[in-house]
Scaffold this motif. Structure first.
Motif, PDB file in Angstrom:
ATOM      1  N   SER A 250      72.226  73.224  30.072  1.00  0.00           N
ATOM      2  CA  SER A 250      72.127  74.680  30.044  1.00  0.00           C
ATOM      3  C   SER A 250      72.480  75.223  28.662  1.00  0.00           C
ATOM      4  O   SER A 250      71.785  76.091  28.111  1.00  0.00           O
ATOM      5  N   HIS A 251      73.555  74.715  28.089  1.00  0.00           N
ATOM      6  CA  HIS A 251      73.919  75.121  26.734  1.00  0.00           C
ATOM      7  C   HIS A 251      72.879  74.644  25.711  1.00  0.00           C
ATOM      8  O   HIS A 251      72.584  75.356  24.745  1.00  0.00           O
ATOM      9  N   ALA A 252      72.345  73.453  25.930  1.00  0.00           N
ATOM     10  CA  ALA A 252      71.354  72.926  24.985  1.00  0.00           C
ATOM     11  C   ALA A 252      70.091  73.776  24.965  1.00  0.00           C
ATOM     12  O   ALA A 252      69.502  74.019  23.903  1.00  0.00           O
ATOM     13  N   VAL A 253      69.656  74.248  26.139  1.00  0.00           N
ATOM     14  CA  VAL A 253      68.484  75.130  26.191  1.00  0.00           C
ATOM     15  C   VAL A 253      68.814  76.492  25.594  1.00  0.00           C
ATOM     16  O   VAL A 253      68.011  77.074  24.852  1.00  0.00           O
ATOM     17  N   GLU A 254      69.992  76.996  25.883  1.00  0.00           N
ATOM     18  CA  GLU A 254      70.404  78.289  25.329  1.00  0.00           C
ATOM     19  C   GLU A 254      70.358  78.281  23.806  1.00  0.00           C
ATOM     20  O   GLU A 254      70.015  79.283  23.171  1.00  0.00           O
ATOM     21  N   HIS A 255      70.696  77.134  23.197  1.00  0.00           N
ATOM     22  CA  HIS A 255      70.756  77.029  21.742  1.00  0.00           C
ATOM     23  C   HIS A 255      69.538  76.308  21.158  1.00  0.00           C
ATOM     24  O   HIS A 255      69.580  75.865  20.006  1.00  0.00           O
ATOM     25  N   SER A 256      68.457  76.217  21.914  1.00  0.00           N
ATOM     26  CA  SER A 256      67.245  75.556  21.403  1.00  0.00           C
ATOM     27  C   SER A 256      66.677  76.330  20.222  1.00  0.00           C
ATOM     28  O   SER A 256      67.025  77.495  19.989  1.00  0.00           O
ATOM     29  N   TYR A 257      65.792  75.682  19.475  1.00  0.00           N
ATOM     30  CA  TYR A 257      65.292  76.298  18.254  1.00  0.00           C
ATOM     31  C   TYR A 257      63.843  75.893  17.999  1.00  0.00           C
ATOM     32  O   TYR A 257      63.386  74.844  18.465  1.00  0.00           O
ATOM     33  N   PRO A 258      63.097  76.702  17.234  1.00  0.00           N
ATOM     34  CA  PRO A 258      61.720  76.334  16.895  1.00  0.00           C
ATOM     35  C   PRO A 258      61.703  75.200  15.872  1.00  0.00           C
ATOM     36  O   PRO A 258      62.572  75.111  15.001  1.00  0.00           O
ATOM     37  N   MET A 259      60.716  74.341  16.005  1.00  0.00           N
ATOM     38  CA  MET A 259      60.526  73.240  15.060  1.00  0.00           C
ATOM     39  C   MET A 259      59.091  72.774  15.199  1.00  0.00           C
ATOM     40  O   MET A 259      58.693  72.325  16.271  1.00  0.00           O
ATOM     41  N   GLY A 260      58.302  72.906  14.149  1.00  0.00           N
ATOM     42  CA  GLY A 260      56.906  72.529  14.237  1.00  0.00           C
ATOM     43  C   GLY A 260      56.051  73.654  14.782  1.00  0.00           C
ATOM     44  O   GLY A 260      56.491  74.803  14.927  1.00  0.00           O
ATOM     45  N   ALA A 261      54.796  73.308  15.140  1.00  0.00           N
ATOM     46  CA  ALA A 261      53.811  74.319  15.516  1.00  0.00           C
ATOM     47  C   ALA A 261      53.926  74.794  16.951  1.00  0.00           C
ATOM     48  O   ALA A 261      53.476  75.890  17.265  1.00  0.00           O
ATOM     49  N   LYS A 262      54.524  73.988  17.834  1.00  0.00           N
ATOM     50  CA  LYS A 262      54.553  74.361  19.250  1.00  0.00           C
ATOM     51  C   LYS A 262      55.975  74.350  19.806  1.00  0.00           C
ATOM     52  O   LYS A 262      56.814  75.101  19.335  1.00  0.00           O
ATOM     53  N   VAL A 263      56.234  73.502  20.803  1.00  0.00           N
ATOM     54  CA  VAL A 263      57.511  73.570  21.529  1.00  0.00           C
ATOM     55  C   VAL A 263      58.615  72.861  20.754  1.00  0.00           C
ATOM     56  O   VAL A 263      58.532  71.664  20.474  1.00  0.00           O
ATOM     57  N   GLY A 264      59.668  73.611  20.433  1.00  0.00           N
ATOM     58  CA  GLY A 264      60.807  73.047  19.728  1.00  0.00           C
ATOM     59  C   GLY A 264      61.797  72.381  20.670  1.00  0.00           C
ATOM     60  O   GLY A 264      61.686  72.486  21.896  1.00  0.00           O
ATOM     61  N   PRO A 265      62.806  71.708  20.099  1.00  0.00           N
ATOM     62  CA  PRO A 265      63.754  70.946  20.912  1.00  0.00           C
ATOM     63  C   PRO A 265      64.928  71.755  21.427  1.00  0.00           C
ATOM     64  O   PRO A 265      65.318  72.768  20.838  1.00  0.00           O
ATOM     65  N   VAL A 266      65.504  71.275  22.531  1.00  0.00           N
ATOM     66  CA  VAL A 266      66.814  71.772  22.931  1.00  0.00           C
ATOM     67  C   VAL A 266      67.833  71.211  21.943  1.00  0.00           C
ATOM     68  O   VAL A 266      67.581  70.233  21.248  1.00  0.00           O
ATOM     69  N   SER A 267      68.981  71.851  21.884  1.00  0.00           N
ATOM     70  CA  SER A 267      69.929  71.564  20.802  1.00  0.00           C
ATOM     71  C   SER A 267      71.225  70.954  21.318  1.00  0.00           C
ATOM     72  O   SER A 267      71.737  71.342  22.359  1.00  0.00           O
ATOM     73  N   ALA A 268      71.746  70.008  20.530  1.00  0.00           N
ATOM     74  CA  ALA A 268      73.107  69.523  20.757  1.00  0.00           C
ATOM     75  C   ALA A 268      74.069  70.077  19.717  1.00  0.00           C
ATOM     76  O   ALA A 268      75.263  69.787  19.751  1.00  0.00           O
ATOM     77  N   PHE A 269      73.565  70.908  18.798  1.00  0.00           N
ATOM     78  CA  PHE A 269      74.415  71.437  17.729  1.00  0.00           C
ATOM     79  C   PHE A 269      75.564  72.290  18.271  1.00  0.00           C
ATOM     80  O   PHE A 269      76.600  72.432  17.620  1.00  0.00           O
ATOM     81  N   TRP A 270      75.378  72.876  19.461  1.00  0.00           N
ATOM     82  CA  TRP A 270      76.428  73.724  20.026  1.00  0.00           C
ATOM     83  C   TRP A 270      77.715  72.952  20.279  1.00  0.00           C
ATOM     84  O   TRP A 270      78.797  73.540  20.375  1.00  0.00           O
ATOM     85  N   ARG A 271      77.626  71.624  20.349  1.00  0.00           N
ATOM     86  CA  ARG A 271      78.807  70.802  20.596  1.00  0.00           C
ATOM     87  C   ARG A 271      79.554  70.442  19.313  1.00  0.00           C
ATOM     88  O   ARG A 271      80.637  69.845  19.373  1.00  0.00           O
ATOM     89  N   LEU A 272      78.996  70.782  18.135  1.00  0.00           N
ATOM     90  CA  LEU A 272      79.600  70.379  16.886  1.00  0.00           C
ATOM     91  C   LEU A 272      80.589  71.436  16.405  1.00  0.00           C
ATOM     92  O   LEU A 272      80.344  72.632  16.496  1.00  0.00           O
ATOM     93  N   ALA A 273      81.695  70.973  15.854  1.00  0.00           N
ATOM     94  CA  ALA A 273      82.679  71.892  15.287  1.00  0.00           C
ATOM     95  C   ALA A 273      82.127  72.496  14.007  1.00  0.00           C
ATOM     96  O   ALA A 273      81.388  71.837  13.262  1.00  0.00           O
ATOM     97  N   PRO A 274      82.445  73.751  13.715  1.00  0.00           N
ATOM     98  CA  PRO A 274      81.993  74.342  12.451  1.00  0.00           C
ATOM     99  C   PRO A 274      82.607  73.614  11.267  1.00  0.00           C
ATOM    100  O   PRO A 274      83.734  73.117  11.339  1.00  0.00           O
ATOM    101  N   GLU A 275      81.862  73.538  10.186  1.00  0.00           N
ATOM    102  CA  GLU A 275      82.347  72.845   8.994  1.00  0.00           C
ATOM    103  C   GLU A 275      83.405  73.701   8.300  1.00  0.00           C
ATOM    104  O   GLU A 275      83.245  74.905   8.124  1.00  0.00           O
ATOM    105  N   ASP A 276      84.495  73.060   7.922  1.00  0.00           N
ATOM    106  CA  ASP A 276      85.552  73.721   7.181  1.00  0.00           C
ATOM    107  C   ASP A 276      85.462  73.260   5.735  1.00  0.00           C
ATOM    108  O   ASP A 276      85.856  72.149   5.390  1.00  0.00           O
ATOM    109  N   ARG A 277      84.934  74.135   4.882  1.00  0.00           N
ATOM    110  CA  ARG A 277      84.755  73.776   3.475  1.00  0.00           C
ATOM    111  C   ARG A 277      85.889  74.299   2.620  1.00  0.00           C
ATOM    112  O   ARG A 277      85.842  74.244   1.413  1.00  0.00           O
TER     113      ARG A 277
END
Length: 277
Positions: A250-277
């Protein structure tokens, strides 16, 4: 120096997606972000992007079986799942190798069968012999079977158009041998919610979730099945792991993104901690 403890491990037996959205790439991405070490038995290499599957090369069945047996004998498998299996010969090799490794509904290692029979664009991924082998050899070995509604139709001949039809399909599929059936409702676009259905032969468990207004859902089925598998590898019960898989996808679909000409992927990025620079 103190060694770190080994994490749980899970095995994906699946094809490679050159677009990185589905297949073993989605499985490994999900395993990682669920805290599980991913093991792989590659079944096929596809040439694909968001426009479709353009070509593919199947891995020899003995090599597929060898990958399963190699990692199981040395590294151990906490749970395993299938994805694209490509041919009846590969399905037979996988069934035999899983028996030898103690993977399956009658063994200690849970086995999730995601019956991937066609690509998102409708490209068939195996023939009638492969479908028969899937039905006869893998479904009776499955701890959990996780079909979408297109795969329900291919396996049973039933066209599901509502939640009542999902209940009927779950009963029919359970008779084919899996311990649990999880019917996924993502393709039931007429339903304002996305309510998946888990059935163990006597009890139905509904897994409700929001239906997001996005076309970018490539890899959603693989992601849910692999999150469920990760849950089993971590020691969850099937019901707990199914809820965990639903939460993750559910979270992966919520955070899905466009990639390429048609259907983009669901995302696992929501599970990653923000980068501390």
């Amino acid at each position: 120096m103190t060694e770190n403890p080994s994490p749980p491990s899970a095995l994906t037996i699946a094809g490679s997606d050159s677009g990185g959205a589905a297949g073993l790439q989605a499985d490994l991405r999900t395993f990682l972000t669920c805290g599980v070490h991913g093991l792989v038995a590659v079944t096929a290499v596809t040439v694909q992007n968001t426009l479709g599957v353009h070509d593919r090369a199947d891995i020899p069945p003995h090599v597929v079986a060898g990958q399963i047996e190699a990692v199981a004998s040395d590294m151990g498998v906490g749970a395993a799942k299938t994805g694209m299996l490509a041919s009846a010969q590969i399905i037979h090799a996988v069934a035999t190798a899983c028996d030898n490794a103690g993977i399956g509904r009658d063994y200690d290692v849970p086995f999730v069968v995601d019956p991937v029979a066609a690509s998102m664009t409708g490209h068939p991924l195996f023939d009638a012999d492969g479908l028969s082998a899937l039905r006869e050899e893998l479904l009776p070995r499955a701890t959990v079977l996780t079909p979408n509604l297109d795969e329900v139709r291919l396996l049973t001949g039933l066209t599901v158009t509502d939640r009542e039809g999902m209940h009927t399909a779950a009963v029919v599929l359970h008779r084919l041998g899996p311990r649990y059936v999880l019917v996924k409702s993502g393709h039931l676009v007429s339903d304002p919610e996305c309510v998946d259905l888990l059935f163990d032969g006597s009890t139905f468990v509904e897994l409700p979730g929001p239906r997001f207004n996005t076309p970018h859902t490539h890899g959603a089925g693989d992601t849910m099945a692999s999150a469920l598998t990760a849950g089993l590898a971590k020691g969850m019960s099937v019901v707990e792991a199914a809820r965990y898989g639903k939460w993750f996808v559910s979270h992966a679909v919520e955070h899905s993104y466009p990639m390429g000409a048609k259907v983009g992927p669901v995302s696992a990025f929501w599970r990653l901690a923000p980068e501390d620079r």
